[in-house]
Structure formats: C-alpha cells, structure tokens
Scaffold this motif. Structure first.
Motif, PDB file in Angstrom:
ATOM      1  N   MET A 104      35.202  26.896  31.854  1.00 34.18           N
ATOM      2  CA  MET A 104      35.588  28.072  31.071  1.00 34.18           C
ATOM      3  C   MET A 104      36.789  28.800  31.684  1.00 34.18           C
ATOM      4  O   MET A 104      37.243  29.799  31.149  1.00 34.18           O
ATOM      5  N   GLY A 105      37.246  28.321  32.833  1.00 31.38           N
ATOM      6  CA  GLY A 105      38.412  28.924  33.459  1.00 31.38           C
ATOM      7  C   GLY A 105      38.116  29.906  34.575  1.00 31.38           C
ATOM      8  O   GLY A 105      39.026  30.558  35.078  1.00 31.38           O
ATOM      9  N   TRP A 106      36.859  30.005  34.997  1.00 38.85           N
ATOM     10  CA  TRP A 106      36.526  30.900  36.101  1.00 38.85           C
ATOM     11  C   TRP A 106      36.931  30.253  37.416  1.00 38.85           C
ATOM     12  O   TRP A 106      36.855  29.036  37.577  1.00 38.85           O
ATOM     13  N   ARG A 107      37.343  31.065  38.369  1.00 40.15           N
ATOM     14  CA  ARG A 107      37.619  30.564  39.718  1.00 40.15           C
ATOM     15  C   ARG A 107      36.334  30.717  40.530  1.00 40.15           C
ATOM     16  O   ARG A 107      35.940  31.825  40.905  1.00 40.15           O
ATOM     17  N   VAL A 108      35.685  29.583  40.756  1.00 42.23           N
ATOM     18  CA  VAL A 108      34.406  29.550  41.461  1.00 42.23           C
ATOM     19  C   VAL A 108      34.641  29.047  42.880  1.00 42.23           C
ATOM     20  O   VAL A 108      35.233  27.986  43.076  1.00 42.23           O
ATOM     21  N   CYS A 109      34.194  29.807  43.844  1.00 50.63           N
ATOM     22  CA  CYS A 109      34.240  29.384  45.242  1.00 50.63           C
ATOM     23  C   CYS A 109      32.818  29.240  45.756  1.00 50.63           C
ATOM     24  O   CYS A 109      31.888  29.805  45.192  1.00 50.63           O
ATOM     25  N   GLY A 110      32.680  28.497  46.833  1.00 54.86           N
ATOM     26  CA  GLY A 110      31.372  28.319  47.446  1.00 54.86           C
ATOM     27  C   GLY A 110      31.048  26.860  47.640  1.00 54.86           C
ATOM     28  O   GLY A 110      31.937  26.042  47.903  1.00 54.86           O
ATOM     29  N   THR A 111      29.759  26.535  47.486  1.00 53.03           N
ATOM     30  CA  THR A 111      29.298  25.160  47.677  1.00 53.03           C
ATOM     31  C   THR A 111      28.177  24.820  46.705  1.00 53.03           C
ATOM     32  O   THR A 111      27.390  25.687  46.321  1.00 53.03           O
ATOM     33  N   VAL A 112      28.139  23.563  46.334  1.00 54.14           N
ATOM     34  CA  VAL A 112      26.973  23.003  45.655  1.00 54.14           C
ATOM     35  C   VAL A 112      26.537  21.791  46.472  1.00 54.14           C
ATOM     36  O   VAL A 112      27.360  21.125  47.100  1.00 54.14           O
ATOM     37  N   GLN A 113      25.237  21.551  46.477  1.00 51.48           N
ATOM     38  CA  GLN A 113      24.700  20.462  47.287  1.00 51.48           C
ATOM     39  C   GLN A 113      24.489  19.218  46.455  1.00 51.48           C
ATOM     40  O   GLN A 113      24.044  19.284  45.312  1.00 51.48           O
ATOM     41  N   ILE A 147      38.150  31.237  49.237  1.00 50.65           N
ATOM     42  CA  ILE A 147      37.877  32.570  48.693  1.00 50.65           C
ATOM     43  C   ILE A 147      39.029  33.528  48.992  1.00 50.65           C
ATOM     44  O   ILE A 147      39.261  34.474  48.238  1.00 50.65           O
ATOM     45  N   SER A 148      39.790  33.253  50.054  1.00 48.74           N
ATOM     46  CA  SER A 148      40.945  34.107  50.370  1.00 48.74           C
ATOM     47  C   SER A 148      42.044  33.980  49.317  1.00 48.74           C
ATOM     48  O   SER A 148      42.912  34.839  49.214  1.00 48.74           O
ATOM     49  N   LYS A 149      41.984  32.928  48.514  1.00 50.94           N
ATOM     50  CA  LYS A 149      42.955  32.720  47.424  1.00 50.94           C
ATOM     51  C   LYS A 149      42.538  33.472  46.166  1.00 50.94           C
ATOM     52  O   LYS A 149      43.245  33.454  45.169  1.00 50.94           O
ATOM     53  N   GLY A 150      41.356  34.094  46.208  1.00 53.16           N
ATOM     54  CA  GLY A 150      40.824  34.820  45.059  1.00 53.16           C
ATOM     55  C   GLY A 150      39.658  34.072  44.448  1.00 53.16           C
ATOM     56  O   GLY A 150      39.633  32.842  44.447  1.00 53.16           O
ATOM     57  N   ALA A 151      38.687  34.812  43.962  1.00 54.63           N
ATOM     58  CA  ALA A 151      37.497  34.200  43.361  1.00 54.63           C
ATOM     59  C   ALA A 151      36.907  35.131  42.328  1.00 54.63           C
ATOM     60  O   ALA A 151      36.935  36.347  42.488  1.00 54.63           O
ATOM     61  N   ASP A 152      36.388  34.542  41.272  1.00 51.05           N
ATOM     62  CA  ASP A 152      35.641  35.296  40.269  1.00 51.05           C
ATOM     63  C   ASP A 152      34.171  35.405  40.652  1.00 51.05           C
ATOM     64  O   ASP A 152      33.502  36.365  40.286  1.00 51.05           O
ATOM     65  N   VAL A 171      30.378  35.121  54.892  1.00 51.82           N
ATOM     66  CA  VAL A 171      31.141  34.865  53.662  1.00 51.82           C
ATOM     67  C   VAL A 171      30.516  35.622  52.495  1.00 51.82           C
ATOM     68  O   VAL A 171      31.220  36.244  51.690  1.00 51.82           O
ATOM     69  N   ILE A 172      29.190  35.585  52.420  1.00 48.25           N
ATOM     70  CA  ILE A 172      28.478  36.310  51.367  1.00 48.25           C
ATOM     71  C   ILE A 172      28.732  37.810  51.496  1.00 48.25           C
ATOM     72  O   ILE A 172      29.050  38.483  50.511  1.00 48.25           O
ATOM     73  N   ALA A 173      28.603  38.323  52.712  1.00 50.14           N
ATOM     74  CA  ALA A 173      28.819  39.760  52.937  1.00 50.14           C
ATOM     75  C   ALA A 173      30.240  40.168  52.559  1.00 50.14           C
ATOM     76  O   ALA A 173      30.447  41.196  51.898  1.00 50.14           O
ATOM     77  N   ASP A 174      31.231  39.374  52.946  1.00 56.02           N
ATOM     78  CA  ASP A 174      32.631  39.681  52.614  1.00 56.02           C
ATOM     79  C   ASP A 174      32.852  39.665  51.103  1.00 56.02           C
ATOM     80  O   ASP A 174      33.572  40.513  50.565  1.00 56.02           O
ATOM     81  N   ALA A 175      32.247  38.702  50.419  1.00 60.24           N
ATOM     82  CA  ALA A 175      32.387  38.644  48.959  1.00 60.24           C
ATOM     83  C   ALA A 175      31.823  39.912  48.333  1.00 60.24           C
ATOM     84  O   ALA A 175      32.446  40.513  47.449  1.00 60.24           O
ATOM     85  N   LEU A 176      30.659  40.335  48.790  1.00 63.04           N
ATOM     86  CA  LEU A 176      30.031  41.531  48.232  1.00 63.04           C
ATOM     87  C   LEU A 176      30.883  42.771  48.485  1.00 63.04           C
ATOM     88  O   LEU A 176      31.037  43.608  47.594  1.00 63.04           O
ATOM     89  N   VAL A 177      31.445  42.880  49.684  1.00 65.49           N
ATOM     90  CA  VAL A 177      32.320  44.009  50.010  1.00 65.49           C
ATOM     91  C   VAL A 177      33.533  44.032  49.074  1.00 65.49           C
ATOM     92  O   VAL A 177      34.011  45.090  48.689  1.00 65.49           O
ATOM     93  N   ASN A 178      33.986  42.838  48.692  1.00 60.37           N
ATOM     94  CA  ASN A 178      35.158  42.722  47.811  1.00 60.37           C
ATOM     95  C   ASN A 178      34.784  42.655  46.336  1.00 60.37           C
ATOM     96  O   ASN A 178      35.594  42.240  45.502  1.00 60.37           O
TER      97      ASN A 178
END
Length: 172
Positions: free
Chosen positions: A28-37, A92-97, A117-124
């Motif tokens: 759908m065009g979202w910028r998704v960062c993180g991981t999937v197993q 994530i430093s490149k931007g994330a939705d 990483v989770i804490a930084d995302a929440l702060v942002n």
C-alpha cells in the motif's frame, strides 16, 4: 505512545501473521521498518532454523544456532540478533511509518535486542507492533508502562489498528 502486541496460539503463527500484515501495508506504500521471522524446518538435527528479514528490503539474518537434536538450551544467536538490530536502526533512521518487530523476546525482556529501537520509535511517534509469547508478557507490559494495546491475532484487526495509529502519507 502507540504500541500494540499480538500473540497467536500456534507455533510460528505470529510470524506468519506479521509477515502477511507487513506485506499488505508495504504494497500500500507504507514505509515499514523492523523484522519478520522466517522459520525453516529441518529434516534432522532438531528444531527449525530461525531467520529474520530486516524490513523493508533485507537482509535475511540467521538468528538461531544449531545446538543439536537433544539440546534444551536457548538457540538464539544474540550476536546475530544484535546485527539485525543494527540494520533496523539504520533503516528506521531513513524514516518509517511503522515499526514491526517479530518478537519481544527474552533478550528484550532482559534489556537488550530491539528494546532501545522500540523505545526510540515510540519517542518519535512511530507506531510499534510486536509479536509476543506468554513467557515475556509481564516484561513487555512493564516495558510499555500500561500503554500497550493487545490485538487479536487476526490480520484485519492488526491492519485496522495500524490504520488508526499511522499518520503515513500513504493514508492521505
């Protein structure tokens, strides 16, 4: 703070669910960062291999160790997990939705892994969706400070939460 978790009942079900959801929102065009197993069954020598794909475009990193068929110890390769954390941090430093983390596991419960990483995302103000198992539920709730939302392990429920909590340009 926008943080949600889900726990599917079957072995590997949470991984498959998060994979489907991330694929859907990426398309759908979202910028998704993180991981999937990604779990790969073995014919011999014990349980499955565990890999994580760093979102959005890789790499795929093996995070399990081969300890032998009868081993009972933790198979997590913490060095490989920290390598994945480094890749996610760069992305994530490149931007994330949204940030999606396949599992808030024992390593995170102990203060390592994707915890910062989770804490930084929440702060942002980046919404965070994590997979979880019962063993780490209390540690996760303590980390989230009571602000977490539990989601049924259903694709549409996860998608609706993301839609409600994401301010990404793909929704405009």
């Amino acid at each position: 703070m926008k943080i949600a978790y889900t726990m599917a009942p079957g072995r590997g079900d949470t991984d498959l669910l998060l994979s489907r959801v991330t694929q859907r929102i990426t398309e759908m065009g979202w910028r998704v960062c993180g991981t999937v197993q990604i779990n790969s069954e073995r014919e011999t020598d014990g349980p499955c291999d565990m890999d994580v794909k760093v979102l959005p475009d890789g790499p795929i990193i093996r995070i399990s160790q081969t300890l032998g068929k009868h081993s009972r110890g933790c198979r997590l390769d913490t060095s490989a997990l920290e390598d994945a954390v480094g890749h996610v941090t760069q992305e994530i430093s490149k931007g994330a939705d949204v940030l999606v983390i396949n599992k808030f596991g024992k390593h995170e419960a102990e203060g390592h892994g994707f915890r910062d990483v989770i804490a930084d995302a929440l702060v942002n103000n980046i919404p965070v969706l994590v997979g979880l198992n019962q063993l780490n539920l209390d540690a996760f709730k303590e980390f989230a400070g009571g602000l977490e939302v539990v989601l049924k392990p259903e694709e549409n429920e996860l998608f609706e939460w993301l839609e409600d909590n994401c301010s990404c340009s793909a929704l405009v």
